[in-house]
Write an enzyme that holds these catalytic residues in place. Structure first.
Site, PDB file in Angstrom:
ATOM      1  CG  ASN A  62      24.261  51.478 -40.819  1.00  0.00           C
ATOM      2  OD1 ASN A  62      24.197  51.926 -41.593  1.00  0.00           O
ATOM      3  ND2 ASN A  62      23.800  50.049 -40.584  1.00  0.00           N
ATOM      4  CD  GLU A  64      26.083  45.952 -40.677  1.00  0.00           C
ATOM      5  OE1 GLU A  64      26.227  45.223 -40.888  1.00  0.00           O
ATOM      6  OE2 GLU A  64      24.604  46.328 -40.430  1.00  0.00           O
ATOM      7  CB  CYS A  73      23.511  52.964 -34.772  1.00  0.00           C
ATOM      8  SG  CYS A  73      22.644  51.587 -33.551  1.00  0.00           S
ATOM      9  CD  GLU A  75      20.104  56.184 -35.892  1.00  0.00           C
ATOM     10  OE1 GLU A  75      20.931  55.407 -35.956  1.00  0.00           O
ATOM     11  OE2 GLU A  75      18.498  55.597 -35.318  1.00  0.00           O
ATOM     12  CB  CYS A 112      19.006  51.099 -31.426  1.00  0.00           C
ATOM     13  SG  CYS A 112      20.501  51.341 -30.501  1.00  0.00           S
ATOM     14  CB  CYS A 115      21.132  55.207 -31.009  1.00  0.00           C
ATOM     15  SG  CYS A 115      21.954  54.852 -31.751  1.00  0.00           S
TER      16      CYS A 115
HETATM   17  N1  THU Z   1      20.767  50.714 -36.887  1.00  0.00           N
HETATM   18  C1  THU Z   1      20.964  52.221 -36.892  1.00  0.00           C
HETATM   19  O1  THU Z   1      21.745  52.600 -37.644  1.00  0.00           O
HETATM   20  N2  THU Z   1      19.887  52.327 -35.914  1.00  0.00           N
HETATM   21  C2  THU Z   1      19.156  52.616 -35.388  1.00  0.00           C
HETATM   22  O2  THU Z   1      18.309  53.356 -34.968  1.00  0.00           O
HETATM   23  C3  THU Z   1      19.333  50.640 -35.275  1.00  0.00           C
HETATM   24  C4  THU Z   1      20.001  50.250 -35.868  1.00  0.00           C
HETATM   25  C5  THU Z   1      21.915  50.096 -37.179  1.00  0.00           C
HETATM   26  C6  THU Z   1      23.203  49.027 -36.682  1.00  0.00           C
HETATM   27  C7  THU Z   1      23.384  47.981 -37.360  1.00  0.00           C
HETATM   28  O3  THU Z   1      23.911  48.268 -38.697  1.00  0.00           O
HETATM   29  C8  THU Z   1      22.348  47.668 -38.406  1.00  0.00           C
HETATM   30  O4  THU Z   1      21.604  49.201 -38.258  1.00  0.00           O
HETATM   31  C9  THU Z   1      21.081  46.380 -37.772  1.00  0.00           C
HETATM   32  O5  THU Z   1      21.012  46.147 -36.723  1.00  0.00           O
END
Ligand code: THU
Length: 163
Positions: A62, A64, A73, A75, A112, A115
């Site tokens: 991930n 940010e 994310c 994925e 999520c 994704c």
């Molecule tokens: N996140 C992911 O990388 N994958 C997911 O399926 C759920 C959330 C990340 C997004 C963000 O950077 C952090 O987790 C908190 O939500």
């Protein structure tokens, strides 16, 4: 009126060592990728590793952003990269390692909604299931047979063309 039912079966392993060798390797790559996550705002790190039909493994973590919605994310970083680097090569499995950066998590985190939709696009296109392997930062592993199992009644291109 008729009632319909969704039935999803998935496997729960007590740990990574119970998996087939190839799945173990993939999950290991996901947890190594997780270490490289850029998650200074949530401190929740996620790593993903996709193995393709040609044997290539593509990873993501991930990423940010100070403008929160601009992040992505793990994925999607992984599957978009797979699509860009190996266009048209089917994805066989996607392993995901996820958890807080500050304390170990025993609970797998499933992708999520955004994704799920993005991964499902590739599953629908390739006409073959994308297996999903989930683990927290440690602990039990869930093995899901297809991303569509996590996205019942998923939206796909056939709906765009139907009248
Ligand atoms: N996140 C992911 O990388 N994958 C997911 O399926 C759920 C959330 C990340 C997004 C963000 O950077 C952090 O987790 C908190 O939500």
């Amino acid at each position: 009126m008729e009632e319909q039912q969704f039935n999803v079966t998935y496997k729960v392993y007590q740990g990574r060592n119970e998996l087939d060798r190839e799945d173990q390797v993939l999950l290991e790559k996901a947890s190594i990728a997780r270490e490289g996550a850029y998650a200074p705002y949530s401190n929740f790190k996620v790593g993903a590793a996709a193995i393709l039909e040609n044997g290539e493994i593509v990873v993501g973590s991930n990423q940010e952003n100070a403008s929160f919605p601009s992040g992505l994310c793990a994925e999607r970083v992984a599957v978009f990269q797979a699509g860009a680097r190996f266009p048209g090569v089917p994805i066989i499995s996607l392993a995901i390692s996820a958890g807080s950066d500050t304390e170990p998590s025993n609970e797998p985190a499933a992708p999520c909604g955004n994704c799920r939709q993005s991964i499902y696009e590739y599953e629908h296109k390739q006409g073959k299931p994308i297996r999903v392997i989930l683990q927290g930062s440690q602990g039990p592993v869930y093995l899901i047979n297809a991303i569509s199992d996590l996205l019942p009644l998923g939206f796909n291109s056939s709906q765009l063309n139907s009248q």
